[in-house]
Design a protein around this motif. Structure first.
Motif, PDB file in Angstrom:
ATOM      1  N   SER A 170      44.102  46.811  50.261  1.00 37.86           N
ATOM      2  CA  SER A 170      45.217  46.019  50.762  1.00 37.86           C
ATOM      3  C   SER A 170      46.561  46.711  50.563  1.00 37.86           C
ATOM      4  CB  SER A 170      45.240  44.651  50.068  1.00 37.86           C
ATOM      5  OG  SER A 170      46.354  43.895  50.506  1.00 37.86           O
ATOM      6  N   LYS A 171      47.310  46.791  51.649  1.00 41.45           N
ATOM      7  CA  LYS A 171      48.673  47.316  51.587  1.00 41.45           C
ATOM      8  C   LYS A 171      49.640  46.250  51.072  1.00 41.45           C
ATOM      9  CE  LYS A 171      52.292  49.210  54.648  1.00 41.45           C
ATOM     10  NZ  LYS A 171      52.601  49.589  56.058  1.00 41.45           N
ATOM     11  N   ALA A 172      49.427  45.007  51.507  1.00 39.29           N
ATOM     12  CA  ALA A 172      50.312  43.911  51.115  1.00 39.29           C
ATOM     13  C   ALA A 172      50.092  43.483  49.673  1.00 39.29           C
ATOM     14  CB  ALA A 172      50.113  42.725  52.053  1.00 39.29           C
ATOM     15  N   MET A 173      48.834  43.609  49.197  1.00 44.02           N
ATOM     16  CA  MET A 173      48.486  43.203  47.837  1.00 44.02           C
ATOM     17  C   MET A 173      47.780  44.370  47.142  1.00 44.02           C
ATOM     18  SD  MET A 173      49.459  40.020  47.343  1.00 44.02           S
ATOM     19  CE  MET A 173      48.417  39.447  46.001  1.00 44.02           C
ATOM     20  N   PRO A 174      48.525  45.372  46.721  1.00 45.20           N
ATOM     21  CA  PRO A 174      47.927  46.576  46.130  1.00 45.20           C
ATOM     22  C   PRO A 174      46.946  46.247  45.000  1.00 45.20           C
ATOM     23  CG  PRO A 174      50.273  46.899  46.468  1.00 45.20           C
ATOM     24  CD  PRO A 174      50.001  45.452  46.746  1.00 45.20           C
ATOM     25  N   GLY A 175      45.815  46.946  45.042  1.00 43.89           N
ATOM     26  CA  GLY A 175      44.793  46.742  44.033  1.00 43.89           C
ATOM     27  C   GLY A 175      43.710  45.764  44.429  1.00 43.89           C
ATOM     28  N   PHE A 176      43.960  44.989  45.483  1.00 48.57           N
ATOM     29  CA  PHE A 176      42.976  44.019  45.938  1.00 48.57           C
ATOM     30  C   PHE A 176      42.249  44.538  47.180  1.00 48.57           C
ATOM     31  CE2 PHE A 176      45.721  41.335  43.438  1.00 48.57           C
ATOM     32  CZ  PHE A 176      44.861  40.389  42.881  1.00 48.57           C
ATOM     33  N   PRO A 177      40.927  44.301  47.272  1.00 46.21           N
ATOM     34  CA  PRO A 177      40.208  44.629  48.512  1.00 46.21           C
ATOM     35  C   PRO A 177      40.498  43.577  49.564  1.00 46.21           C
ATOM     36  CG  PRO A 177      38.709  43.634  46.935  1.00 46.21           C
ATOM     37  CD  PRO A 177      40.033  43.784  46.223  1.00 46.21           C
ATOM     38  N   PHE A 178      40.461  43.999  50.830  1.00 48.43           N
ATOM     39  CA  PHE A 178      40.742  43.094  51.948  1.00 48.43           C
ATOM     40  C   PHE A 178      39.566  43.155  52.911  1.00 48.43           C
ATOM     41  CE2 PHE A 178      42.452  41.959  56.084  1.00 48.43           C
ATOM     42  CZ  PHE A 178      43.247  40.851  55.811  1.00 48.43           C
ATOM     43  N   GLY A 179      38.898  42.023  53.135  1.00 44.59           N
ATOM     44  CA  GLY A 179      37.718  41.982  53.989  1.00 44.59           C
ATOM     45  C   GLY A 179      38.006  41.434  55.368  1.00 44.59           C
ATOM     46  N   SER A 180      37.451  42.063  56.388  1.00 47.07           N
ATOM     47  CA  SER A 180      37.607  41.620  57.773  1.00 47.07           C
ATOM     48  C   SER A 180      36.257  41.705  58.471  1.00 47.07           C
ATOM     49  CB  SER A 180      38.600  42.504  58.532  1.00 47.07           C
ATOM     50  OG  SER A 180      39.816  42.653  57.841  1.00 47.07           O
ATOM     51  N   HIS A 211      43.834  45.160  58.586  1.00 47.42           N
ATOM     52  CA  HIS A 211      42.935  46.238  58.140  1.00 47.42           C
ATOM     53  C   HIS A 211      43.353  47.597  58.711  1.00 47.42           C
ATOM     54  CE1 HIS A 211      40.502  44.141  61.465  1.00 47.42           C
ATOM     55  NE2 HIS A 211      40.997  45.219  62.039  1.00 47.42           N
ATOM     56  N   THR A 212      43.992  47.606  59.888  1.00 49.46           N
ATOM     57  CA  THR A 212      44.479  48.871  60.442  1.00 49.46           C
ATOM     58  C   THR A 212      45.624  49.425  59.597  1.00 49.46           C
ATOM     59  OG1 THR A 212      43.871  48.146  62.673  1.00 49.46           O
ATOM     60  CG2 THR A 212      45.378  50.009  62.497  1.00 49.46           C
ATOM     61  N   HIS A 213      46.553  48.569  59.210  1.00 45.97           N
ATOM     62  CA  HIS A 213      47.644  48.994  58.327  1.00 45.97           C
ATOM     63  C   HIS A 213      47.086  49.528  57.004  1.00 45.97           C
ATOM     64  CE1 HIS A 213      50.676  47.587  61.022  1.00 45.97           C
ATOM     65  NE2 HIS A 213      50.332  46.306  60.918  1.00 45.97           N
ATOM     66  N   ASN A 214      46.040  48.871  56.525  1.00 51.55           N
ATOM     67  CA  ASN A 214      45.427  49.311  55.270  1.00 51.55           C
ATOM     68  C   ASN A 214      44.798  50.695  55.416  1.00 51.55           C
ATOM     69  OD1 ASN A 214      46.153  46.806  54.254  1.00 51.55           O
ATOM     70  ND2 ASN A 214      44.101  45.932  54.428  1.00 51.55           N
ATOM     71  N   LEU A 215      44.090  50.912  56.516  1.00 52.68           N
ATOM     72  CA  LEU A 215      43.422  52.197  56.736  1.00 52.68           C
ATOM     73  C   LEU A 215      44.425  53.321  56.961  1.00 52.68           C
ATOM     74  CD1 LEU A 215      40.455  51.106  59.045  1.00 52.68           C
ATOM     75  CD2 LEU A 215      40.337  51.788  56.644  1.00 52.68           C
ATOM     76  N   ALA A 268      37.550  56.259  57.147  1.00 50.37           N
ATOM     77  CA  ALA A 268      37.849  55.870  58.533  1.00 50.37           C
ATOM     78  C   ALA A 268      38.776  56.888  59.177  1.00 50.37           C
ATOM     79  CB  ALA A 268      38.478  54.485  58.563  1.00 50.37           C
ATOM     80  N   ARG A 269      38.466  57.243  60.415  1.00 53.62           N
ATOM     81  CA  ARG A 269      39.285  58.188  61.163  1.00 53.62           C
ATOM     82  C   ARG A 269      39.568  57.630  62.545  1.00 53.62           C
ATOM     83  NH1 ARG A 269      39.954  60.065  56.784  1.00 53.62           N
ATOM     84  NH2 ARG A 269      39.068  61.982  55.918  1.00 53.62           N
ATOM     85  N   GLN A 270      40.849  57.573  62.912  1.00 52.36           N
ATOM     86  CA  GLN A 270      41.203  57.140  64.261  1.00 52.36           C
ATOM     87  C   GLN A 270      40.931  58.275  65.242  1.00 52.36           C
ATOM     88  OE1 GLN A 270      45.250  55.777  64.810  1.00 52.36           O
ATOM     89  NE2 GLN A 270      45.098  55.932  67.037  1.00 52.36           N
ATOM     90  N   LEU A 271      40.336  57.946  66.377  1.00 52.46           N
ATOM     91  CA  LEU A 271      40.086  58.942  67.408  1.00 52.46           C
ATOM     92  C   LEU A 271      41.377  59.163  68.194  1.00 52.46           C
ATOM     93  CD1 LEU A 271      36.576  57.873  68.774  1.00 52.46           C
ATOM     94  CD2 LEU A 271      37.130  59.428  66.905  1.00 52.46           C
TER      95      LEU A 271
END
Length: 247
Positions: free
Chosen positions: A25-35, A57-61, A91-94
């Protein structure tokens, strides 16, 4: 490495088409974010995602590419006894146009409605490059696996040609596969993808992967397998350990 466990883990990845993507998580550092995300497998056998640029999740990646994809048996009654796979990945963006075109061609077959929002809205293709996997096949069947995925031996044009031919000329055979495998008959079935170990059918919005009796490494072998299944009275048992369809 346990090859049998790796095969079962890969089959689960093939049979399912959505999972929980966990990011940092970018908004909550240290926490995992599930989608919850849909996916299909690309030519490497890696999960291919189409995700929005504004999604959390895109911002996080974009900040940290390390992630995981949790996939479980969709129809499981007892989740503790069911198979599940946690695929750790980067994860890699094409960004290369030919890679994006190849991804779109494949992804649209699996998820045809996605073409509209990909073209109109800000969505991008991402691939999950596996690092390691944790597979649980039920009680006591627990494995760390370094290699789960398997590349697709059929080039983009070869696979597309086989899929188009089956859908255009062999609808009756596809209908027979549906009956043979006991799949829902609530909507017409279409072939959408072929790999060395089996093929995907789309029935309505649902995807179903059916295993070949033997692995096939050439288009000719796939044709033989599909012809044999079209005339079969029941789905043959897998013979993957006793021989291969390589012609």
């Amino acid at each position: 490495m346990n090859s049998k466990a790796a095969k079962h883990a890969r089959e689960l990845l093939l049979k399912e088409y959505r999972g929980v993507l966990s990011t940092h998580s970018k908004a909550m550092p240290g926490f995992p974010f599930g989608s919850l995300v849909p996916y299909c497998l690309d030519a490497h056998g890696w999960p291919l995602l189409l995700i929005s640029r504004i999604a959390q999740h895109t911002h996080n990646l974009q900040l940290d590419c390390r992630c995981s994809l949790l996939v479980g048996e969709r129809a499981a009654v007892d989740v503790q006894a069911a198979g599940r796979l946690t695929l750790l990945a980067e994860a890699r963006q094409l960004v290369d146009p030919p890679a994006i075109e190849a991804a779109a061609e494949r992804y649209y077959r699996y998820f045809p409605d996605s073409a509209d929002y990909h073209e109109v809205h800000d969505f991008d293709f991402w691939q999950l490059q596996p690092v390691r996997a944790r597979y649980i096949g039920g009680f006591g069947a627990i494995h760390w696996l370094d290699q789960v995925t398997l590349g697709n031996p059929f080039e983009r044009a070869a696979e597309a040609s086989m899929v188009e031919h089956m859908n255009s000329d062999h609808a009756a055979a596809i209908g027979h596969y549906v009956k043979l495998a006991g799949l829902p008959e609530n909507a017409p079935a279409e072939l959408v993808g072929i790999d060395s170990e089996g093929f995907h059918l789309r029935i309505g919005q649902a995807l179903h992967w059916l295993e070949f009796p033997q692995p096939c490494s050439t288009a000719g072998a796939v044709r033989q397998a599909l012809v044999a299944l079209a005339g079969a009275e029941r789905w043959p048992d897998s013979q993957a350990t006793s021989g291969q369809c390589l012609t």
